[in-house]
Structure formats: structure tokens, C-alpha cells
Design a protein around this motif. Structure first.
Motif, PDB file in Angstrom:
ATOM      1  N   LYS A 197      69.147  62.634  54.706  1.00 19.33           N
ATOM      2  CA  LYS A 197      67.563  62.260  55.672  1.00 19.33           C
ATOM      3  C   LYS A 197      68.524  61.069  55.881  1.00 19.33           C
ATOM      4  O   LYS A 197      68.430  61.193  57.502  1.00 19.33           O
ATOM      5  N   LYS A 198      69.537  60.646  55.937  1.00 16.80           N
ATOM      6  CA  LYS A 198      70.445  59.752  56.232  1.00 16.80           C
ATOM      7  C   LYS A 198      71.323  60.331  58.146  1.00 16.80           C
ATOM      8  O   LYS A 198      71.065  59.224  58.888  1.00 16.80           O
ATOM      9  N   ILE A 199      71.681  61.234  57.370  1.00 13.62           N
ATOM     10  CA  ILE A 199      72.304  62.095  58.050  1.00 13.62           C
ATOM     11  C   ILE A 199      71.315  62.146  59.773  1.00 13.62           C
ATOM     12  O   ILE A 199      72.265  62.191  60.824  1.00 13.62           O
ATOM     13  N   VAL A 200      69.633  62.416  59.230  1.00 12.24           N
ATOM     14  CA  VAL A 200      69.060  62.870  60.200  1.00 12.24           C
ATOM     15  C   VAL A 200      69.425  61.763  61.088  1.00 12.24           C
ATOM     16  O   VAL A 200      69.064  61.445  62.625  1.00 12.24           O
ATOM     17  N   GLU A 201      68.887  60.288  60.837  1.00 10.40           N
ATOM     18  CA  GLU A 201      68.266  59.223  61.350  1.00 10.40           C
ATOM     19  C   GLU A 201      69.781  59.171  62.135  1.00 10.40           C
ATOM     20  O   GLU A 201      69.164  58.307  63.608  1.00 10.40           O
ATOM     21  N   GLN A 202      71.153  59.398  61.460  1.00 17.40           N
ATOM     22  CA  GLN A 202      72.403  58.866  62.037  1.00 17.40           C
ATOM     23  C   GLN A 202      72.011  60.054  63.616  1.00 17.40           C
ATOM     24  O   GLN A 202      72.860  59.400  64.439  1.00 17.40           O
ATOM     25  N   SER A 203      71.714  61.293  63.430  1.00 21.60           N
ATOM     26  CA  SER A 203      72.000  62.610  65.029  1.00 21.60           C
ATOM     27  C   SER A 203      71.392  61.698  65.702  1.00 21.60           C
ATOM     28  O   SER A 203      71.344  61.859  66.851  1.00 21.60           O
ATOM     29  N   LEU A 204      69.938  61.649  65.597  1.00 18.00           N
ATOM     30  CA  LEU A 204      68.625  61.153  66.049  1.00 18.00           C
ATOM     31  C   LEU A 204      69.005  59.200  67.054  1.00 18.00           C
ATOM     32  O   LEU A 204      68.965  59.156  68.336  1.00 18.00           O
ATOM     33  N   ASP A 229      69.996  58.579  70.835  1.00 17.71           N
ATOM     34  CA  ASP A 229      69.360  57.221  71.209  1.00 17.71           C
ATOM     35  C   ASP A 229      67.779  58.004  71.384  1.00 17.71           C
ATOM     36  O   ASP A 229      67.038  58.042  72.582  1.00 17.71           O
ATOM     37  N   ALA A 230      67.653  58.697  70.633  1.00 15.99           N
ATOM     38  CA  ALA A 230      66.432  59.313  70.392  1.00 15.99           C
ATOM     39  C   ALA A 230      65.229  59.016  69.016  1.00 15.99           C
ATOM     40  O   ALA A 230      64.054  58.972  68.860  1.00 15.99           O
ATOM     41  N   LEU A 231      65.828  57.955  68.483  1.00 12.44           N
ATOM     42  CA  LEU A 231      64.912  56.989  67.360  1.00 12.44           C
ATOM     43  C   LEU A 231      63.512  56.808  67.702  1.00 12.44           C
ATOM     44  O   LEU A 231      62.429  57.235  67.184  1.00 12.44           O
ATOM     45  N   ALA A 232      63.513  56.454  69.207  1.00 15.18           N
ATOM     46  CA  ALA A 232      62.051  55.703  69.957  1.00 15.18           C
ATOM     47  C   ALA A 232      61.159  56.765  69.641  1.00 15.18           C
ATOM     48  O   ALA A 232      59.775  56.594  70.091  1.00 15.18           O
ATOM     49  N   PHE A 233      61.578  58.349  69.935  1.00 10.25           N
ATOM     50  CA  PHE A 233      60.561  59.119  70.094  1.00 10.25           C
ATOM     51  C   PHE A 233      60.655  60.217  68.855  1.00 10.25           C
ATOM     52  O   PHE A 233      59.977  60.992  68.938  1.00 10.25           O
ATOM     53  N   ALA A 234      60.682  59.463  67.363  1.00 12.79           N
ATOM     54  CA  ALA A 234      61.565  60.994  66.613  1.00 12.79           C
ATOM     55  C   ALA A 234      60.132  61.186  65.518  1.00 12.79           C
ATOM     56  O   ALA A 234      60.796  62.114  65.616  1.00 12.79           O
ATOM     57  N   ASP A 235      59.573  60.378  65.802  1.00 13.51           N
ATOM     58  CA  ASP A 235      57.567  60.709  65.371  1.00 13.51           C
ATOM     59  C   ASP A 235      56.181  61.499  66.523  1.00 13.51           C
ATOM     60  O   ASP A 235      55.903  61.933  65.884  1.00 13.51           O
ATOM     61  N   ALA A 236      57.143  61.625  67.915  1.00 15.64           N
ATOM     62  CA  ALA A 236      56.376  62.277  68.420  1.00 15.64           C
ATOM     63  C   ALA A 236      56.290  63.591  68.181  1.00 15.64           C
ATOM     64  O   ALA A 236      57.144  64.230  68.003  1.00 15.64           O
ATOM     65  N   VAL A 262      57.224  66.047  74.087  1.00 15.82           N
ATOM     66  CA  VAL A 262      57.855  65.574  75.123  1.00 15.82           C
ATOM     67  C   VAL A 262      58.459  66.334  76.281  1.00 15.82           C
ATOM     68  O   VAL A 262      58.411  66.987  76.604  1.00 15.82           O
ATOM     69  N   SER A 263      59.422  65.102  76.615  1.00 20.66           N
ATOM     70  CA  SER A 263      60.088  65.595  78.096  1.00 20.66           C
ATOM     71  C   SER A 263      61.461  66.657  78.148  1.00 20.66           C
ATOM     72  O   SER A 263      61.202  66.754  76.639  1.00 20.66           O
ATOM     73  N   ASP A 264      61.401  67.669  79.007  1.00 22.68           N
ATOM     74  CA  ASP A 264      61.871  68.980  78.894  1.00 22.68           C
ATOM     75  C   ASP A 264      64.003  67.717  78.571  1.00 22.68           C
ATOM     76  O   ASP A 264      64.497  68.210  77.454  1.00 22.68           O
ATOM     77  N   GLY A 265      63.994  67.147  79.265  1.00 23.78           N
ATOM     78  CA  GLY A 265      64.962  65.952  78.757  1.00 23.78           C
ATOM     79  C   GLY A 265      64.965  65.752  77.074  1.00 23.78           C
ATOM     80  O   GLY A 265      66.274  65.730  76.314  1.00 23.78           O
ATOM     81  N   GLN A 266      63.703  65.021  76.666  1.00 25.64           N
ATOM     82  CA  GLN A 266      63.743  64.790  75.625  1.00 25.64           C
ATOM     83  C   GLN A 266      64.396  65.410  74.452  1.00 25.64           C
ATOM     84  O   GLN A 266      64.847  65.993  73.283  1.00 25.64           O
ATOM     85  N   ARG A 267      64.126  66.703  74.832  1.00 23.71           N
ATOM     86  CA  ARG A 267      63.805  68.263  74.557  1.00 23.71           C
ATOM     87  C   ARG A 267      65.468  68.050  73.644  1.00 23.71           C
ATOM     88  O   ARG A 267      65.285  68.792  72.347  1.00 23.71           O
ATOM     89  N   GLN A 268      65.564  68.177  74.940  1.00 23.12           N
ATOM     90  CA  GLN A 268      67.324  68.820  75.266  1.00 23.12           C
ATOM     91  C   GLN A 268      68.030  67.380  74.341  1.00 23.12           C
ATOM     92  O   GLN A 268      68.971  68.124  73.487  1.00 23.12           O
ATOM     93  N   ARG A 269      67.694  66.135  73.986  1.00 19.75           N
ATOM     94  CA  ARG A 269      68.518  65.640  72.729  1.00 19.75           C
ATOM     95  C   ARG A 269      68.442  65.432  71.686  1.00 19.75           C
ATOM     96  O   ARG A 269      68.857  65.526  70.697  1.00 19.75           O
ATOM     97  N   ILE A 270      66.830  66.025  71.286  1.00 20.88           N
ATOM     98  CA  ILE A 270      66.898  66.774  70.128  1.00 20.88           C
ATOM     99  C   ILE A 270      67.351  67.836  69.903  1.00 20.88           C
ATOM    100  O   ILE A 270      67.527  68.128  68.095  1.00 20.88           O
ATOM    101  N   LEU A 271      68.048  68.886  70.406  1.00 18.37           N
ATOM    102  CA  LEU A 271      68.292  69.923  70.153  1.00 18.37           C
ATOM    103  C   LEU A 271      69.459  69.473  69.620  1.00 18.37           C
ATOM    104  O   LEU A 271      70.280  70.061  68.796  1.00 18.37           O
TER     105      LEU A 271
END
Length: 260
Positions: free
Chosen positions: A118-125, A129-136, A141-150
Motif C-alpha cells: 500500500k505504501k508503494i501504491v501511494e508513492q507511485s501515485l 502527481d495523481a493523488l488528487a484523483f486517485a479515488d475517482a 478521468v481524462s485520457d491524460g490522467q489515465r496515462q499517468r495512472i497507467l
């Protein structure tokens, strides 16, 4: 100097028929190697062969000094993360859920995350710069946000190598720049090796340490961005014939500050 990923005498193609022969790649930790070339020239075929989606027709792919075929799937997943062009559409998953799936090579079949995971997941987010929409919901989310999540999911695997096939497809210029900026920062901070393909030549010039030019039936040239991105060579590899373009484009040149 040896690389984290290397190919020797590699031939790639389909149904036993070679498309490109003698593909020699060397991707070192802390470096970005970019494939460029016209549509259909074989960039994706090379990447799919390197990651094992397509079989080698001949030659060998080495990952961290050992052949890919000698490593288990789980071992490869702990060393190499993959972000290909196909859109991912997970149902009923949040962005954090998608990133968490990058820990599966470490959690076993049940996929139960430990506190360390779980700690590594949060570090990766955080790194993308994806913590703000991590629970969406990922689907919202937008295509740009999706690519950042991937990208965060790839980071979650704690790989030494990331392979990306046209990661800026479907993105507007803002998200293209944001994604590649995050990737460049990750390479520095995590000492990653990166192999990717790009269509956008100016972005490839800016982000790459080494550029490999794929010409359909061969690797035509390998070099530094300054050696590759000249008007004459780009016109040659992309088959840009004189007289077919408006004169206003004749003076375009690839220079350190960008096209002018």
C-alpha cells in the motif's frame, strides 16, 4: 557498455516471415531510447517482440544479462513494466485500484496488499502527481490522467525497465508534455531504463538519449538526437518528396530550441 535490455541478431515479423532483421538494441539504466519512423515501419513489432508478445524469429533478447525465455513470467514482471497503445477499460475500478494491480507480481494469486504494498501504491501515485484523483473511477478521468495512472501502475511493479508504445497517443499537447516530463523525472529519480516509440518528432528529440530510426525493412540509423534530427535525414526516412508541400514548410529545421 552493456545495457539492462539488449537484443542480438534479432529478427522480428509475423507468421515466420521476417519484417526487420538484425535488430540490435541496448537500453541502459537511467537512459531513454526512442524508436521513430513512419506508420507501419515496424516500431510496434519490435516492441512486441522485445516484451514477448510476439516470438523472436531468430536472435535473442536479454534482460539484465539473462535471456528473456529463461526467466519466469513473474520474474520478468518484477523487472519490466509495459505500457502499450491499447486502451485499458477496467470496470468498477478506481484509479488507486488500477495502480494497485501493479503489485500483483509480488502479492500472489489472491492479490492481498500488505502495508508495504500500500505504501508503494501511494508513492507511485505521488510520483506521477495523481493523488488528487486517485479515488475517482478510472473510467471517469481524462485520457491524460489515465496515462499517468497507467504509468503509476508500471512504477508500482518497481521495475528497472519500462517499455512504452506511443504513450502520447490520444493526448492533447498539454498532457503529452506532462506525461513525458513525469517519465523523464522518473528515469532520473529511479534510475530506470526506458524503451519507447513516439510519433511526435520534436518530443522525441527533447526526451531521448538515443534515437533508433525504423525504416520498414531495417534499422536505418542509431544515434544521438542531434545526429538524427536534421531536415535532410527526417525528410529521407519519412519519404517527404520535394514539391509536395507548401513552401512555408521548407525552412523547418530541428534545432536545440525547437522547430523554427
Amino acid at each position: 557498455m552493456s545495457g539492462y535490455l539488449e537484443t542480438k541478431n534479432l529478427s522480428v515479423g509475423y507468421h515466420g516471415k521476417p519484417l526487420i532483421e538484425d535488430v540490435s538494441l541496448c537500453v541502459q539504466r537511467g537512459k531513454i531510447v526512442t524508436l521513430i519512423g513512419p506508420n507501419g515501419s515496424g516500431k510496434s513489432t519490435i516492441l512486441k517482440t522485445v516484451i514477448g508478445q510476439l516470438p523472436e524469429l531468430s536472435g535473442t533478447v536479454y534482460l539484465d544479462g539473462e535471456t528473456m525465455c529463461s526467466r519466469s513470467r513473474n520474474d520478468v514482471a518484477r523487472r519490466m513494466a509495459i505500457l502499450m497503445t491499447a486502451r485499458v477499460e477496467p470496470e468498477l475500478m478506481t484509479c488507486r485500484d488500477v495502480v494497485s494491480s501493479g503489485r500483483y507480481p509480488y502479492t500472489g494469486r489472491l492479490g492481498v496488499l500488505r502495508d508495504e504494498d500500500k505504501k508503494i501504491v501511494e508513492q507511485s501515485l505521488s510520483q506521477v502527481d495523481a493523488l488528487a484523483f486517485a479515488d475517482a473511477p478510472f473510467s471517469a478521468v481524462s485520457d491524460g490522467q489515465r496515462q499517468r495512472i497507467l504509468l503509476a501502475r508500471a512504477l508500482c511493479q518497481q521495475p528497472q525497465l519500462i517499455v512504452l508504445d506511443e504513450p502520447t497517443s490520444f493526448l492533447d499537447i498539454r498532457y503529452k508534455l506532462e506525461l513525458l516530463s513525469v517519465l523523464k523525472r522518473m528515469v532520473r529519480e529511479n534510475d530506470l531504463a526506458v524503451l519507447l516509440s513516439l510519433h511526435e518528432l520534436d518530443l522525441a528529440r527533447r526526451i531521448s538519449d538515443t534515437v533508433i530510426c525504423v525504416a520498414g525493412d531495417r534499422i536505418d540509423r542509431v544515434g544521438l538526437p542531434a545526429e538524427i534530427f536534421t531536415s535532410d535525414y527526417i525528410a529521407k526516412i519519412y519519404h517527404m518528396e520535394p514539391g509536395k508541400y507548401d513552401p512555408c514548410f521548407d525552412s523547418l529545421e530541428f534545432v536545440p530550441g525547437g522547430a523554427k
